[in-house]
Every structure is written in structure tokens, then in C-alpha cells.
Design a protein around this motif. Structure first.
Motif, PDB file in Angstrom:
ATOM      1  N   TYR A   1     -16.605  -2.734   1.233  1.00 44.86           N
ATOM      2  CA  TYR A   1     -15.305  -2.334   0.701  1.00 44.86           C
ATOM      3  C   TYR A   1     -14.478  -3.493   0.152  1.00 44.86           C
ATOM      4  O   TYR A   1     -14.050  -3.474  -0.990  1.00 44.86           O
TER       5      TYR A   1
ATOM      6  N   GLU B   1     -13.761  -4.551  -3.860  1.00 43.66           N
ATOM      7  CA  GLU B   1     -12.385  -4.423  -4.346  1.00 43.66           C
ATOM      8  C   GLU B   1     -11.888  -5.737  -4.944  1.00 43.66           C
ATOM      9  O   GLU B   1     -11.245  -5.733  -5.991  1.00 43.66           O
TER      10      GLU B   1
ATOM     11  N   ASN C   1     -10.787  -6.182  -8.787  1.00 41.84           N
ATOM     12  CA  ASN C   1      -9.453  -6.695  -9.136  1.00 41.84           C
ATOM     13  C   ASN C   1      -9.531  -7.950  -9.977  1.00 41.84           C
ATOM     14  O   ASN C   1      -8.701  -8.148 -10.872  1.00 41.84           O
TER      15      ASN C   1
END
Length: 175
Positions: free
Chosen positions: A163, A167, A171
Motif C-alpha cells: 500500500y 502510493e 504521488n
């Protein structure tokens, strides 16, 4: 948040953390946790050195001076300082990923707070506990501690690579 928890449970099942520990995930997460204090020390030391050198060379402790100097390529020392800054920035990303994974671990519905407490006391406390003091503080038997620590490390690994890291990468691509 419910979507994230269901996703973590699916990931946990795919990594077999409920029944058996995925040894690679455990091993990699354990290594990451073991180097955390070294990385933290390194980034603090590196930043301190950069600020001191920048102040010594340019009379200013602002690292913004480095960007200007390296754009023109006029000073080898500035290039070296800039590289040190980039290394410190990479270390900061590692620390951010670890901290983010720890926060997610804490909110995990199945023993998340207990796992967080175990990892925090074992790897992130300023005080290094003797084994018995650690067991007393956590109010766990030795065998329960090691069994739960292994599950906590594995869950931390799944959250980190399943996770948090994706992410961060996503980003970064958006920036």
C-alpha cells in the motif's frame, strides 16, 4: 477507510500472513525495521554536515545555495554537497514510508494496536530495552512476544510494499 482495510485483508490473504508467514516479506520487513535507526542517524548526520559545509563555504547555512551553484556547475564542492542532500532526501523518503506504514498498522482491525506497540517498543524506542523489561512492559510471555512480533513484522511488510510504497510512487509520478 473501510475500503483500505478490506484491501489490506485481501493483501494479507495473498501473502498468507494469517496462516503462515511469507518468509520473503518477513525477511525484507525485518531488515527495513533493523536499519531504521541507522537511516535516521544517517539523515540527521548528513543534514548537519551539509549545513556546516554550506555555511563554511558560502557563509550561509541555507541549502538553497546548493541548487543555484549546481545549476551553473561552477563548483565541485557544491556538486558534492548537492549529492549529499539528495542522499539525505532519499533517506527521508524511506523514513516517511516506514512512518506511514506504522500508522496504517496501528489502525489495522485485527491486533493492529498491539502489533504497533510491539514494533514501536522493539525498533523505534529511544530506549533499548533488555528482553525481560520489554516483555514486562508489553505484558507478554516470551513465546507470545516472538510469535506476535513475527506477525507484526509481516503485516508491516505487507502494508509497506502493498500500500504505502505504491502510493508514494503514484504521488511522485503526479508531481
Amino acid at each position: 477507510m473501510g475500503k483500505t482495510k478490506n484491501g489490506i485483508e485481501r493483501l494479507m490473504n495473498s501473502f498468507k500472513v494469517y496462516d503462515e508467514i511469507d518468509e520473503k516479506v518477513y525477511h525484507d520487513a525485518h531488515l527495513l525495521l533493523n536499519i531504521y535507526s541507522d537511516v535516521l542517524w544517517g539523515i540527521k548526520n548528513s543534514y548537519t554536515n551539509i549545513v556546516c559545509e554550506c555555511k563554511e563555504i558560502y557563509g550561509n547555512s541555507s541549502v538553497a545555495v546548493l541548487d543555484v551553484m549546481t545549476e551553473f556547475g561552477s563548483d565541485l564542492k557544491a556538486k558534492l554537497l548537492h549529492e549529499q542532500l539528495e542522499d539525505a532526501e532519499a533517506s527521508k523518503v524511506i523514513i516517511d514510508i516506514i512512518n506511514s506504514a506504522l500508522l496504517r498498522l496501528k489502525t489495522y482491525p485485527k491486533k493492529g494496536e498491539a502489533y504497533h506497540k510491539i514494533l514501536n517498543a522493539t525498533y523505534f524506542s529511544d530506549k533499548k530495552y533488555e528482553e525481560q523489561d520489554l516483555l514486562d512492559m508489553l505484558e507478554l510471555s516470551r513465546s507470545t512476544y516472538f510469535r506476535q512480533r513475527k506477525k507484526a513484522i509481516s503485516l508491516f511488510g505487507v502494508i509497506s510494499w502493498g500500500y504505502v510504497l505504491p502510493e508514494f510512487i503514484s504521488n511522485m509520478r503526479l508531481d
